[in-house]
Enzyme design. Structure first.
Site, PDB file in Angstrom:
ATOM      1  N   HIS A 263       0.846  -1.205   0.000  1.00 33.68           N
ATOM      2  CA  HIS A 263       0.000   0.000   0.000  1.00 33.68           C
ATOM      3  C   HIS A 263       0.876   1.247   0.000  1.00 33.68           C
ATOM      4  O   HIS A 263       2.087   1.162   0.166  1.00 33.68           O
ATOM      5  CB  HIS A 263      -1.010  -0.004   1.142  1.00 33.68           C
ATOM      6  CG  HIS A 263      -0.416   0.117   2.520  1.00 33.68           C
ATOM      7  ND1 HIS A 263       0.375  -0.863   3.082  1.00 33.68           N
ATOM      8  CD2 HIS A 263      -0.512   1.101   3.457  1.00 33.68           C
ATOM      9  CE1 HIS A 263       0.735  -0.485   4.302  1.00 33.68           C
ATOM     10  NE2 HIS A 263       0.224   0.703   4.551  1.00 33.68           N
TER      11      HIS A 263
ATOM     12  N   HIS B 118       1.332   3.980   1.904  1.00 29.74           N
ATOM     13  CA  HIS B 118       1.835   4.774   3.029  1.00 29.74           C
ATOM     14  C   HIS B 118       3.359   4.907   2.983  1.00 29.74           C
ATOM     15  O   HIS B 118       4.069   3.976   2.604  1.00 29.74           O
ATOM     16  CB  HIS B 118       1.409   4.152   4.361  1.00 29.74           C
ATOM     17  CG  HIS B 118      -0.038   4.416   4.684  1.00 29.74           C
ATOM     18  ND1 HIS B 118      -0.760   3.639   5.561  1.00 29.74           N
ATOM     19  CD2 HIS B 118      -0.879   5.375   4.234  1.00 29.74           C
ATOM     20  CE1 HIS B 118      -1.998   4.119   5.642  1.00 29.74           C
ATOM     21  NE2 HIS B 118      -2.099   5.176   4.845  1.00 29.74           N
TER      22      HIS B 118
ATOM     23  N   ASP C 138       5.686   4.804   5.131  1.00 26.85           N
ATOM     24  CA  ASP C 138       6.520   3.831   5.834  1.00 26.85           C
ATOM     25  C   ASP C 138       6.551   2.468   5.122  1.00 26.85           C
ATOM     26  O   ASP C 138       7.128   1.523   5.645  1.00 26.85           O
ATOM     27  CB  ASP C 138       6.082   3.683   7.302  1.00 26.85           C
ATOM     28  CG  ASP C 138       4.704   3.091   7.465  1.00 26.85           C
ATOM     29  OD1 ASP C 138       3.764   3.562   6.792  1.00 26.85           O
ATOM     30  OD2 ASP C 138       4.551   2.155   8.266  1.00 26.85           O
ATOM     31  N   HIS C 139       5.977   2.395   3.929  1.00 31.32           N
ATOM     32  CA  HIS C 139       6.054   1.177   3.111  1.00 31.32           C
ATOM     33  C   HIS C 139       6.664   1.434   1.730  1.00 31.32           C
ATOM     34  O   HIS C 139       6.995   0.483   1.033  1.00 31.32           O
ATOM     35  CB  HIS C 139       4.655   0.533   2.970  1.00 31.32           C
ATOM     36  CG  HIS C 139       4.109   0.097   4.294  1.00 31.32           C
ATOM     37  ND1 HIS C 139       4.034  -1.216   4.683  1.00 31.32           N
ATOM     38  CD2 HIS C 139       3.660   0.831   5.354  1.00 31.32           C
ATOM     39  CE1 HIS C 139       3.559  -1.282   5.923  1.00 31.32           C
ATOM     40  NE2 HIS C 139       3.323  -0.054   6.348  1.00 31.32           N
TER      41      HIS C 139
ATOM     42  N   HIS D  88      -7.535  -0.523   5.399  1.00 36.48           N
ATOM     43  CA  HIS D  88      -6.473   0.342   5.957  1.00 36.48           C
ATOM     44  C   HIS D  88      -6.229   1.470   4.959  1.00 36.48           C
ATOM     45  O   HIS D  88      -6.268   2.653   5.305  1.00 36.48           O
ATOM     46  CB  HIS D  88      -5.228  -0.501   6.190  1.00 36.48           C
ATOM     47  CG  HIS D  88      -4.044   0.271   6.672  1.00 36.48           C
ATOM     48  ND1 HIS D  88      -3.993   0.861   7.906  1.00 36.48           N
ATOM     49  CD2 HIS D  88      -2.849   0.539   6.078  1.00 36.48           C
ATOM     50  CE1 HIS D  88      -2.815   1.464   8.052  1.00 36.48           C
ATOM     51  NE2 HIS D  88      -2.109   1.281   6.956  1.00 36.48           N
TER      52      HIS D  88
ATOM     53  N   ASP E 128      -0.338  -3.900   6.127  1.00 37.01           N
ATOM     54  CA  ASP E 128      -0.973  -3.350   7.328  1.00 37.01           C
ATOM     55  C   ASP E 128      -2.448  -3.748   7.412  1.00 37.01           C
ATOM     56  O   ASP E 128      -3.253  -3.031   8.011  1.00 37.01           O
ATOM     57  CB  ASP E 128      -0.857  -1.819   7.339  1.00 37.01           C
ATOM     58  CG  ASP E 128       0.543  -1.346   7.692  1.00 37.01           C
ATOM     59  OD1 ASP E 128       1.429  -2.186   7.930  1.00 37.01           O
ATOM     60  OD2 ASP E 128       0.753  -0.113   7.720  1.00 37.01           O
TER      61      ASP E 128
ATOM     62  N   HIS F 164       4.434  -4.529  10.578  1.00 37.86           N
ATOM     63  CA  HIS F 164       4.883  -3.917  11.831  1.00 37.86           C
ATOM     64  C   HIS F 164       5.040  -4.934  12.954  1.00 37.86           C
ATOM     65  O   HIS F 164       4.317  -5.929  13.021  1.00 37.86           O
ATOM     66  CB  HIS F 164       3.873  -2.853  12.296  1.00 37.86           C
ATOM     67  CG  HIS F 164       3.795  -1.661  11.401  1.00 37.86           C
ATOM     68  ND1 HIS F 164       4.582  -0.543  11.585  1.00 37.86           N
ATOM     69  CD2 HIS F 164       3.049  -1.423  10.307  1.00 37.86           C
ATOM     70  CE1 HIS F 164       4.302   0.353  10.639  1.00 37.86           C
ATOM     71  NE2 HIS F 164       3.366  -0.158   9.841  1.00 37.86           N
TER      72      HIS F 164
HETATM   73 FE    FE Z   1       2.577   0.866   8.076  1.00 40.18          FE
HETATM   74 ZN    ZN Z   2       0.020   1.720   6.494  1.00 35.28          ZN
END
Ligand code: FE
Ligand code: ZN
Length: 257
Positions: A56, A58, A60-61, A114, A133, A171
């Protein structure tokens, strides 16, 4: 030959997962939170990255993608529904599409909730899944772009995978998830066993993932929203599972434990 796997901790609590097909030498990373630790893990093995599989959009990915793409020229594969939000995307994929990493093959499972276009990857021959996530061990992602109904439907798709499927998530949230889960099902023996296992793993400096779908079905309250005892525990006996899921998710959002 089975896939070789390396779990790479990134940022404060993210994971990237490196997956290698020993037959062809193809190497994929699932999500790219940060290029540097992924590059170090690859260099330690003398592996060359060929694919980046994105769950996805985001940050942090995806924020490690440009540096990895520049260094290795790897092919970037990600969700069709978020194609415009993912840097340097080469191939956009959706439900049931096949993704090949050398001789390894994944099926794409759309798991929105998400984010609106979130996807998961299921390597059925390898009994491996990458849930980003959407599904965490003993938890699930926050419902940010979708609805609880959408997220519940996505979790049911992952729950339907074979029990012996090992899944990786984005995570290391397991211990906090367990503290919350115990407020929903304090008597759940599978959850108590998982709590002891996770405590031992973290004390030893180990990751708590992968976990299996079978273990999660027994202990993860978010996968158990259609269990009468769970509905009753949140005061929603007899109500639709999606409503029970929404209540559990809302309680987790405000849980401070
Ligand atoms: Fe994440
Ligand atoms: Zn995420």
């Amino acid at each position: 030959m089975a896939a070789e796997i390396r779990l790479v901790p990134c940022l404060s609590d993210n994971y990237a997962v490196i997956l290698r097909d020993p037959a062809s030498g193809a190497v994929a990373v699932v999500d790219a939170p940060d290029a540097a630790p992924i590059e170090r893990a690859l260099a330690a093995e003398k592996w060359k990255l060929t694919h980046i599989l994105v769950t996805h959009h985001h940050g942090d990915h995806v924020q490690g993608i440009p540096a990895l793409k520049q260094k290795y020229g790897a092919k970037v594969i990600g969700p069709r529904g978020e194609a415009a939000k993912i840097p340097m995307l080469d191939a956009a994929v959706g439900e049931n599409d096949r993704v090949k990493v050398g001789g390894l093959e994944a099926r794409v499972i759309e798991t929105p909730g998400h984010t609106a276009g979130h996807i998961s990857y299921w390597f059925d021959q390898e009994k491996l899944a990458f849930a980003g996530d959407t599904l965490f061990s003993i938890g699930c992602g926050r419902v940010i772009e979708g609805t609880p109904e959408m997220m519940w439907a996505s979790l049911l798709k992952l729950r339907a995978l074979p029990d012996d499927t090992r899944f990786y998530c984005g995570h290391e949230y397991t211990e906090a998830n367990i503290r919350f889960a115990l407020t929903i099902e304090p008597e759940n023996k599978a959850l108590a066993a998982r709590a002891a296992e996770a405590k031992r793993q973290r004390a030893a400096g180990e990751a708590t993932i992968p976990a299996t779908i079978g273990e999660e079905k027994a202990a993860n309250p978010f996968l158990r929203a259609d269990q009468p005892a769970v509905a009753a525990a949140v005061g929603l006996a007899g109500k639709p599972a999606a409503n029970v899921f929404a209540e559990i998710r809302a309680r987790k959002n405000s849980f401070r434990g």
